[in-house]
Design an enzyme around this catalytic site. Structure first.
Site, PDB file in Angstrom:
ATOM      1  N   LYS A   1       0.847  -1.208   0.000  1.00 14.14           N
ATOM      2  CA  LYS A   1       0.000   0.000   0.000  1.00 14.14           C
ATOM      3  C   LYS A   1       0.884   1.260   0.000  1.00 14.14           C
ATOM      4  O   LYS A   1       0.605   2.222  -0.713  1.00 14.14           O
ATOM      5  CB  LYS A   1      -0.940  -0.023   1.217  1.00 14.14           C
ATOM      6  CG  LYS A   1      -2.043  -1.064   1.063  1.00 14.14           C
ATOM      7  CD  LYS A   1      -2.815  -1.333   2.343  1.00 14.14           C
ATOM      8  CE  LYS A   1      -3.770  -2.501   2.127  1.00 14.14           C
ATOM      9  NZ  LYS A   1      -4.464  -2.936   3.350  1.00 14.14           N
TER      10      LYS A   1
ATOM     11  N   ASP B   1     -10.815   3.042   4.683  1.00 13.82           N
ATOM     12  CA  ASP B   1     -11.253   1.662   4.432  1.00 13.82           C
ATOM     13  C   ASP B   1     -12.777   1.555   4.388  1.00 13.82           C
ATOM     14  O   ASP B   1     -13.317   0.488   4.084  1.00 13.82           O
ATOM     15  CB  ASP B   1     -10.723   0.727   5.531  1.00 13.82           C
ATOM     16  CG  ASP B   1      -9.461  -0.004   5.088  1.00 13.82           C
ATOM     17  OD1 ASP B   1      -9.209  -0.041   3.864  1.00 13.82           O
ATOM     18  OD2 ASP B   1      -8.754  -0.538   5.955  1.00 13.82           O
TER      19      ASP B   1
ATOM     20  N   GLN C   1      -4.484  -1.818   9.733  1.00 17.20           N
ATOM     21  CA  GLN C   1      -4.376  -3.090   9.007  1.00 17.20           C
ATOM     22  C   GLN C   1      -4.999  -4.219   9.828  1.00 17.20           C
ATOM     23  O   GLN C   1      -4.684  -4.409  11.000  1.00 17.20           O
ATOM     24  CB  GLN C   1      -2.890  -3.388   8.720  1.00 17.20           C
ATOM     25  CG  GLN C   1      -2.651  -4.645   7.911  1.00 17.20           C
ATOM     26  CD  GLN C   1      -3.237  -4.565   6.496  1.00 17.20           C
ATOM     27  OE1 GLN C   1      -3.128  -3.547   5.817  1.00 17.20           O
ATOM     28  NE2 GLN C   1      -3.872  -5.642   6.060  1.00 17.20           N
TER      29      GLN C   1
END
Ligand code: NDP
Length: 351
Positions: free
Chosen positions: A54, A121, A98
């Site tokens: 990422k 997200d 994460q």
């Protein structure tokens, strides 16, 4: 006739170029580059590798990154304190925690703490709730669902008025895909493990989105002629590999699952891991793994390939458009993380 293959790699490339252009325009106009803060807790190697990719994708389009790594034993309050600081930091546009987090941490509480404006997200309850409301807009929507919609649009799917079937109802994929399709005026049926007559329902879909995580569960006879098929699933396919040939054909580094011969496939899953080999014995890398001797009555399944939820070879003769695995939805997920991060920077500008 075979289906048009939806090239997710090419579309993702286009999305990244769009993001790079937006970032360059921001910077040219004197604004700061967007900044993505990532929070990684623990030592999971796969998670660390996802975070690295990422960061790399961000760098390629001019988005800055700042990685925060906390130890495996980090407490709930340590993680929450970090997230709160990032919420307050004026230079941080987006925050990505994460997943999965180590088991002792309360994932929901941590995700709920991320400010909805910085939730790139799209997992904050406020964003999920706003997506579910008529005539309301979330700050961010989960990246994979956005990627699925973009693929449909790029390849000319008629969404309004269609019957879309989504198999899977997770907060990350199935539910937001279904909401997005509904908001675009599709009539949506959501299926899950309690759905009766799944095949029958799938056969009525003009658009079929598979997000179940069950390898190749959809065959050609479960798909409507000329449907658009979007396969989100990522699954490992294991191939039977007789134990007595192990020392002949296996190689160190192969990925195997071992089953005792007298156990069912599921109950018998004894160990999965990377195989190590010498001339006389084989064993899995993990410390607690039992050694596999030549006399053992076990079956071995070698990891053969990655597959989606759709049997591609069978379905491509029925569908009009289909995503491959890999190379379909997968590349779109990171591309839309970049989109969400630039969006987050613009949302902050407006605050
Ligand atoms: P989850 O396990 O969270 O959800 C799976 C969903 O599928 C559940 O709603 C479950 O139903 C349903 N389901 C499972 N088995 C069946 C079945 N046999 N029939 C009908 N429904 C079923 O998975 P995710 O949503 O996180 O991910 C789904 C897949 O997508 C996985 O393979 C994952 O690896 C992949 N993925 C790919 C991404 C990409 O970038 N390409 C990104 C994220 C995920 P129920 O609710 O009843 O349990």
């Amino acid at each position: 006739m075979t289906a048009t293959i939806i090239d997710g790699t090419a579309v993702a490339e286009k999305v990244r170029a769009e993001v790079a252009e937006r970032v360059a325009k921001r910077v040219d106009s004197g604004k700061s580059a967007p900044l993505l803060a990532t929070v990684l807790v623990g030592n999971d190697r796969a998670s660390a590798s996802y975070v690295r990719s990422k960061h790399k994708a961000c760098a390629e389009v001019g988005i800055e990154t700042r990685g925060y790594q906390l130890s495996e034993t980090a407490t709930q309050s340590e993680v929450e304190r970090l997230v709160s600081e990032l919420n307050e930091a004026p230079d941080v546009s987006g925050i990505l925690v994460q997943l999965p987090l180590p088991a002792h941490l309360h994932e929901h509480d941590i995700l709920d703490l991320v400010s909805a404006e910085k939730d790139v997200d799209g997992l904050h309850p406020m964003n999920i709730g706003l997506l579910a409301m008529k005539d309301r807009e979330p700050f961010h929507t989960a990246c994979t669902p956005l990627g699925c919609i973009r693929l449909l649009e790029e390849y000319g799917a008629q969404i309004a008025g269609s019957h879309a079937v989504v198999v899977g109802r997770s907060n990350l994929v199935g539910s937001p895909v279904a909401q997005l399709l509904r908001n675009m005026d599709a009539t949506v049926t959501v299926c899950h493990t309690h759905t009766q007559d799944l095949a029958e329902i799938c056969r009525t879909a003009d658009i079929l989105v598979m997000a179940a995580g069950v390898g190749e569960m959809i065959e050609g006879n479960m798909v409507k002629l000329d449907a658009y098929v979007i396969d989100v699933g990522i699954n490992d396919v294991w191939v039977d590999h007789p134990a007595d040939t192990l020392y002949v054909s296996a190689e160190t580094g192969d990925n195997f699952v071992a089953h005792r011969a007298d156990e069912s496939e599921k109950g018998g899953r004894r160990k999965q891991g990377v195989l190590q080999l010498s001339t006389e014995k084989a064993w899995f890398k993990a410390d607690d793994a039992p050694e596999i001797s030549k006399e053992d009555k076990i079956s071995l399944f070698r990891k053969a390939r990655m597959a989606g939820d759709v049997n591609f070879e069978s379905v491509k003769h029925v569908a009009s458009h289909i995503t491959p695995v890999p190379g379909g939805v997968g590349p779109m997920t990171i591309a839309y993380l970049l989109v969400n991060t630039v969006n987050a920077a613009e949302i902050l500008d407006a605050c």
